[in-house]
Design a protein around this motif. Sequence first.
Motif, PDB file in Angstrom:
ATOM      1  N   ALA A 150      99.205 -35.650  74.176  1.00 41.88           N
ATOM      2  CA  ALA A 150     100.072 -34.655  74.799  1.00 41.88           C
ATOM      3  C   ALA A 150     101.515 -34.922  74.409  1.00 41.88           C
ATOM      4  O   ALA A 150     101.905 -36.073  74.160  1.00 41.88           O
ATOM      5  N   SER A 151     102.285 -33.869  74.366  1.00 46.79           N
ATOM      6  CA  SER A 151     103.713 -33.983  74.067  1.00 46.79           C
ATOM      7  C   SER A 151     104.473 -33.048  74.987  1.00 46.79           C
ATOM      8  O   SER A 151     103.883 -32.160  75.628  1.00 46.79           O
ATOM      9  N   PRO A 152     105.799 -33.209  75.088  1.00 49.47           N
ATOM     10  CA  PRO A 152     106.568 -32.293  75.936  1.00 49.47           C
ATOM     11  C   PRO A 152     106.431 -30.837  75.509  1.00 49.47           C
ATOM     12  O   PRO A 152     106.563 -29.925  76.324  1.00 49.47           O
ATOM     13  N   ASN A 180     100.469 -42.721  80.158  1.00 43.37           N
ATOM     14  CA  ASN A 180     101.617 -41.832  80.296  1.00 43.37           C
ATOM     15  C   ASN A 180     101.216 -40.368  80.410  1.00 43.37           C
ATOM     16  O   ASN A 180     101.840 -39.486  79.823  1.00 43.37           O
ATOM     17  N   ILE A 181     100.166 -40.091  81.171  1.00 45.43           N
ATOM     18  CA  ILE A 181      99.775 -38.697  81.337  1.00 45.43           C
ATOM     19  C   ILE A 181      99.589 -38.358  82.810  1.00 45.43           C
ATOM     20  O   ILE A 181      99.274 -39.209  83.635  1.00 45.43           O
ATOM     21  N   VAL A 222      96.471 -32.113  80.005  1.00 47.96           N
ATOM     22  CA  VAL A 222      97.275 -33.284  80.363  1.00 47.96           C
ATOM     23  C   VAL A 222      98.679 -33.135  79.804  1.00 47.96           C
ATOM     24  O   VAL A 222      98.887 -32.565  78.731  1.00 47.96           O
ATOM     25  N   LEU A 223      99.633 -33.662  80.556  1.00 52.11           N
ATOM     26  CA  LEU A 223     101.039 -33.616  80.186  1.00 52.11           C
ATOM     27  C   LEU A 223     101.632 -35.023  80.259  1.00 52.11           C
ATOM     28  O   LEU A 223     101.188 -35.844  81.066  1.00 52.11           O
ATOM     29  N   THR A 228     109.519 -38.960  76.384  1.00 50.98           N
ATOM     30  CA  THR A 228     109.895 -39.647  75.143  1.00 50.98           C
ATOM     31  C   THR A 228     108.870 -40.682  74.698  1.00 50.98           C
ATOM     32  O   THR A 228     109.026 -41.277  73.627  1.00 50.98           O
ATOM     33  N   GLU A 229     107.818 -40.898  75.488  1.00 51.74           N
ATOM     34  CA  GLU A 229     106.817 -41.905  75.143  1.00 51.74           C
ATOM     35  C   GLU A 229     105.503 -41.248  74.728  1.00 51.74           C
ATOM     36  O   GLU A 229     105.193 -40.136  75.154  1.00 51.74           O
TER      37      GLU A 229
END
Length: 244
Positions: A150-152, A180-181, A222-223, A228-229
């Motif tokens: 996932a990415s922004p 990180n999700i 998922v987000l 930034t990670e």
Amino acid sequence: MQNRIASSDSALFDALKRDGFSFVTADVMRPLLQASGDLSDWNAFAASWNQLGPDPYLAATGRLRRRRHATYTAMAHGDVELAPHQPHYQTLQYNRLQGDIERWFEPVEAAMANGASLRTILAFCNDFFSALAPEVSRWHVETHQFRIEASPDAAGEPTPEGNHRDGVDFVLVLLIDRHNIASGTTTIHTPDGKPLGDFTLTRPLDAALIHDPRVFHGVTPVLPLEPTEPAHRDVLVVTFRAKA
């Protein structure tokens, strides 16, 4: 094995027979797996998700996913043998997005395909699912390593085909790692869309067990929690289908 399953966690066995699915927390799943073998190479097994190749079929639709695939043949309550590498195939009835095509993915790395952790997981599934379907003598088994990133700018889609069935008899979805999700909630529905339950796999070895002919399942996108990670959700999916 049915007696062993029932004595250690009869609620799990009964829930799958009654409801067609069960959420299994890691503290329950770990001893069930360890009763079938060992997890001595777990760290290397989990790290192998860092070596997954891209899913070229999904990339063609503008979505991102990494995966590897392996196929086995299992005798009920008996040996599980790695089969020659072959494509993964689903009909359009079960996969509206990518059905009716042979999809070739990179094979699960040999050391992992024959390693302790995956062999233990397969042995557990073989005994558990065979106890639920005593009329089956032989199984076609597929294992899928999935990493959803996932990415922004783009949510990760664990089930881009939406709520679905896999066209098999039984499914294990085992969480390997999530980093990180947010979200990634598993939802279970009747074939006509009535919600039956939902839960989120959050710890390694949290699992979902599914009787595929009876229920549909999906996972919410998922987000990243920290934009930034890197952010990913790693799961192992194992399917068992009766083999003629």
